[in-house]
Motif scaffolding. Structure first.
Motif, PDB file in Angstrom:
ATOM      1  N   ASP A   1     -12.538 -57.966 -27.184  1.00 11.87           N
ATOM      2  CA  ASP A   1     -11.676 -56.632 -27.185  1.00 11.87           C
ATOM      3  C   ASP A   1     -10.154 -56.609 -26.876  1.00 11.87           C
TER       4      ASP A   1
ATOM      5  N   HIS B   1      -9.566 -51.660 -29.089  1.00 10.59           N
ATOM      6  CA  HIS B   1     -10.176 -52.220 -30.348  1.00 10.59           C
ATOM      7  C   HIS B   1     -11.372 -53.164 -29.824  1.00 10.59           C
TER       8      HIS B   1
ATOM      9  N   TRP C   1     -14.469 -55.747 -31.185  1.00  8.76           N
ATOM     10  CA  TRP C   1     -15.439 -56.367 -32.371  1.00  8.76           C
ATOM     11  C   TRP C   1     -16.801 -56.760 -31.489  1.00  8.76           C
TER      12      TRP C   1
ATOM     13  N   LYS D   1     -23.017 -56.800 -36.405  1.00 12.86           N
ATOM     14  CA  LYS D   1     -21.798 -56.580 -36.403  1.00 12.86           C
ATOM     15  C   LYS D   1     -21.400 -55.134 -36.151  1.00 12.86           C
TER      16      LYS D   1
ATOM     17  N   ARG E   1     -18.002 -52.236 -34.882  1.00  9.86           N
ATOM     18  CA  ARG E   1     -16.606 -52.228 -34.299  1.00  9.86           C
ATOM     19  C   ARG E   1     -16.376 -50.988 -33.843  1.00  9.86           C
TER      20      ARG E   1
ATOM     21  N   TYR F   1     -13.014 -48.429 -32.212  1.00  7.60           N
ATOM     22  CA  TYR F   1     -11.605 -48.264 -31.475  1.00  7.60           C
ATOM     23  C   TYR F   1     -11.379 -47.020 -31.098  1.00  7.60           C
TER      24      TYR F   1
END
Length: 214
Positions: free
Chosen positions: A1, A25, A27, A51, A53, A55
Motif C-alpha cells: 500500500d 492506494h 494492491w 486480486k 485494489r 484507493y
C-alpha cells in the motif's frame, strides 16, 4: 500500500484549526471472503480472491470559532473492487465482483457547546450526524442481486452537567434521535435459501449516565 497525507494544527483568523488529510492506494492479493454455497448442504465457505485494489481519501478536521464552541467533520471516499475475482469452488467457476460492507461515501459532522453555569458547574451539549452510502451484503452480484443495505443518515444528541470541584457528572443521551430505520449489516444467503437478511441498527434510544470522579 501507498499513502500520502497532510497534517495541520494552527490558527485561521485567530481560530484554532486542526486538519488531517490522507490519500491511499492498496494492491491486495488473496484476500479472504465468505460465500454461501450448497455442497451438498447449505454452508459458508472461506475463499481467497486472487486480486483486488482499493484507493480513497480521508479527511478529518475541527475548528473552534468561539471559546465555547467546537465544530468538526470527517469524510471518507473508498473505491474498492476486485481486479481478478475468478475462483473455482468444488469444480464450479465462481465470480467475486463486489466488495461487501464498504460504503463508497461516509461522513459525519459534530458540534460541541460548553458553557459555565453557577459556581463550578459546567453545561455541555453535543450533536452529531452520520451518513453513508449503500453497501453490498455479499461479494457476488450474480446470485445476490439487490442484496444491499440502503444509504442512511442518523443524528445523535448528548447534554450534560459537570461539577469540576466535587467531581460529579450527569449526562443524557439520545441516539438516532429521529428514529430512522437503517441497517448496520446483513447476510447474503440468497444463493442457498432464496432469502437475504438485513440487521437493523439501533432505534431511537434514550439513556442517562451518572459519574463521579475522585
Amino acid at each position: 500500500d501507498v499513502e500520502a497525507g497532510l497534517k495541520y494544527q494552527g490558527y485561521v483568523v485567530d481560530m484554532p484549526v486542526r486538519l488531517n488529510v490522507a490519500a491511499y492506494h492498496l494492491w491486495i492479493k488473496d484476500s479472504q471472503r465468505t460465500i454461501f454455497a450448497i455442497s451438498p448442504t447449505n454452508s459458508a465457505f472461506t475463499i481467497s480472491v486472487p486480486k483486488g485494489r482499493t484507493y480513497g481519501v480521508e479527511i478529518e478536521g475541527s475548528i473552534r470559532p468561539r471559546q465555547w464552541l467546537d465544530l468538526g467533520l470527517a469524510f471518507s471516499y473508498i473505491n474498492a473492487k476486485y481486479t481478478d475475482g475468478d475462483i473455482i469452488l468444488f469444480g464450479i467457476s465462481q465470480v467475486i465482483d463486489q466488495v461487501p460492507d464498504t460504503p463508497e461515501f461516509a461522513g459525519s459532522v459534530f458540534a460541541d457547546v460548553t458553557m459555565p453555569l453557577a459556581g463550578s458547574i459546567e453545561a455541555n451539549f453535543h450533536v452529531d450526524a452520520y451518513a453513508q452510502s449503500r453497501t453490498f451484503l455479499g461479494p457476488q452480484s450474480i446470485i445476490n442481486a439487490g442484496a444491499t443495505t440502503p444509504s442512511y443518515a442518523i443524528v445523535n444528541f448528548r447534554a450534560g452537567l459537570e461539577h469540576e470541584k466535587s467531581g460529579w457528572g450527569l449526562t443524557a443521551n439520545l441516539k438516532n434521535a429521529f428514529d430512522k430505520v437503517y441497517y448496520a449489516g446483513g447476510f447474503a444467503t440468497g444463493s442457498i435459501s432464496q432469502l437475504n437478511t438485513r440487521i437493523p441498527g439501533w432505534p431511537r434510544t434514550f439513556s442517562v449516565e451518572v459519574s463521579y470522579s475522585f
